[in-house]
Design an enzyme around this catalytic site. Structure first.
Site, PDB file in Angstrom:
ATOM      1  N   ARG A   1       0.596  -1.226   0.088  1.00  0.00           N
ATOM      2  CA  ARG A   1       0.110  -0.044   0.037  1.00  0.00           C
ATOM      3  C   ARG A   1       0.762   1.280  -0.012  1.00  0.00           C
ATOM      4  O   ARG A   1       0.281   2.397   0.501  1.00  0.00           O
ATOM      5  CB  ARG A   1      -0.993   0.084   1.072  1.00  0.00           C
ATOM      6  CG  ARG A   1      -1.779  -1.252   1.126  1.00  0.00           C
ATOM      7  CD  ARG A   1      -2.799  -1.271  -0.063  1.00  0.00           C
ATOM      8  NE  ARG A   1      -3.632  -2.571  -0.005  1.00  0.00           N
ATOM      9  CZ  ARG A   1      -3.177  -3.770  -0.505  1.00  0.00           C
ATOM     10  NH1 ARG A   1      -2.031  -3.636  -1.084  1.00  0.00           N
ATOM     11  NH2 ARG A   1      -4.006  -4.638  -0.346  1.00  0.00           N
TER      12      ARG A   1
ATOM     13  N   CYS B   1     -11.203  -0.147   3.059  1.00  0.00           N
ATOM     14  CA  CYS B   1     -10.565  -0.552   4.596  1.00  0.00           C
ATOM     15  C   CYS B   1      -9.874   0.660   5.077  1.00  0.00           C
ATOM     16  O   CYS B   1      -8.968   1.362   4.456  1.00  0.00           O
ATOM     17  CB  CYS B   1      -9.422  -1.526   4.364  1.00  0.00           C
ATOM     18  SG  CYS B   1     -10.155  -2.969   3.824  1.00  0.00           S
TER      19      CYS B   1
ATOM     20  N   GLU C   1      -5.227   2.992   6.231  1.00  0.00           N
ATOM     21  CA  GLU C   1      -4.881   2.887   5.058  1.00  0.00           C
ATOM     22  C   GLU C   1      -5.448   4.034   4.090  1.00  0.00           C
ATOM     23  O   GLU C   1      -5.087   4.389   3.113  1.00  0.00           O
ATOM     24  CB  GLU C   1      -5.247   1.627   4.512  1.00  0.00           C
ATOM     25  CG  GLU C   1      -5.354   1.221   2.945  1.00  0.00           C
ATOM     26  CD  GLU C   1      -5.684  -0.205   2.559  1.00  0.00           C
ATOM     27  OE1 GLU C   1      -6.438  -0.274   1.579  1.00  0.00           O
ATOM     28  OE2 GLU C   1      -5.370  -0.955   3.355  1.00  0.00           O
TER      29      GLU C   1
END
Length: 324
Positions: free
Chosen positions: A189, A244, A319
């Site tokens: 990520r 998320c 995130e």
């Protein structure tokens, strides 16, 4: 001509349906627009942030400030998807999935240039129709190509890194530059880019080249549809969410563990503060029930991080990106 709007609400421009008023909203539809924007920005005294498709974002609203202290760029550069044959050589610096297929003696690959403003659902539909494998796990993610590259987005054992060959960026100092994989740092990520042996800051992604192995269309279609059905059964895809809220952390031996599972064990699933809640379907999804505010969302995130740290001695990391 550069399109500049003043005092624009971002609430309906994000998938979480949260966001305050930005003093400048600039739509970028071409590389010339970027050059014009660079001159326009020099006349102002505020920073700009890149909105993209509005997913993966939690933006301050009226519950926190009267007006946002930054302008917003909407990168809407799109290009027609025209496939080009690609003769992959194992000695080249190629994406992991391509190398994997080469090891299996696969030789049928296609290269696609994708504009940063291209919508991922449209790209996946093209891949499904033409038997291009590699990004089936991103099905159901309502974002644009630029954003997925910037965070190396992924799901279901798939990530952008798997098929990414080159990235095209705009930088005020260097102009339009093309970077190969040796200039990329693609991690979980997170994506970073270097140029002239220095880490780039304040760049704008304008497009990218991807390499896809070409396989049976039926397999790509079946995998995509299976992933979508799984996502539909396990995630609140019809709700107002930003995806998320937390990255999956690592345990003591470095293995990824589910942030959603930790939140569930901590009793946070379906927890509410005002109009915001952690989803009753997947606890790591922060939902706006329709009357939520950013301040409530940030309070929920703080409560969750404190509780997970207390119960499991694990520090959760967001995130989603928080702009305030």
């Amino acid at each position: 001509m550069l399109q500049v709007q003043h005092n624009v609400s971002l609430k309906n421009k994000t998938t979480l349906r949260l966001g305050g008023i930005t003093p400048y909203y600039v739509k970028i539809k071409s590389k010339q627009d970027l050059l014009d924007f660079a001159e326009f920005e020099d006349t102002l005294k505020i920073p700009f942030k890149i909105l993209g498709g509005g997913s993966n974002l939690l933006i301050a609203d009226e519950s926190m400030c009267r007006e946002l202290p930054f302008g917003v760029l909407d990168i809407d550069i799109t290009d027609e998807l025209i496939p080009a044959p690609f003769a992959a050589e194992e000695k080249d610096m190629l994406p992991p999935l391509v190398l994997n297929y080469l090891e299996k003696k696969h030789r049928n690959f296609v290269k696609l240039h994708v504009g940063a403003g291209s919508k991922i659902p449209a790209l996946l539909q093209y891949c499904k129709e033409n038997g291009l494998t590699g990004l089936e796990g991103l099905v159901g993610i309502p974002c644009r190509a630029g954003g997925t590259i910037a965070m190396n987005a992924g799901a279901y054992r798939t990530e952008i890194n798997d098929v990414l060959l080159r990235v095209e960026l705009f930088h005020k100092k260097y102009g339009i530059i093309n970077l190969t994989r040796e200039n990329m740092r693609l991690n979980y990520r997170k994506a970073e880019f270097t140029y002239n042996n220095a880490l780039l800051q304040d760049y704008i992604i304008t497009g990218a080249d991807f390499i896809f192995p070409v396989i049976d269309k039926k397999i790509v279609k079946e995998t995509t549809e299976k992933n979508y059905q799984t996502k539909k059964n396990t995630q609140p895809i019809q709700a107002f969410t930003a995806g998320c809220a937390f990255k999956n952390p690592c345990n003591e031996i470095g293995e990824k563990i589910s942030a959603g599972l930790l939140l569930d064990k901590a009793g946070l699933k379906n927890m509410h503060i005002g109009g915001m809640q952690f989803s009753k379907i997947h606890a790591s999804f922060l939902e706006n029930t329709g009357s939520g505010h950013t301040k409530e969302a940030i309070e929920l995130i703080s409560v969750a991080k404190d509780k997970i740290l207390t119960l499991f001695n694990i520090q959760l990391e967001e995130e989603i990106k928080i702009w305030k």
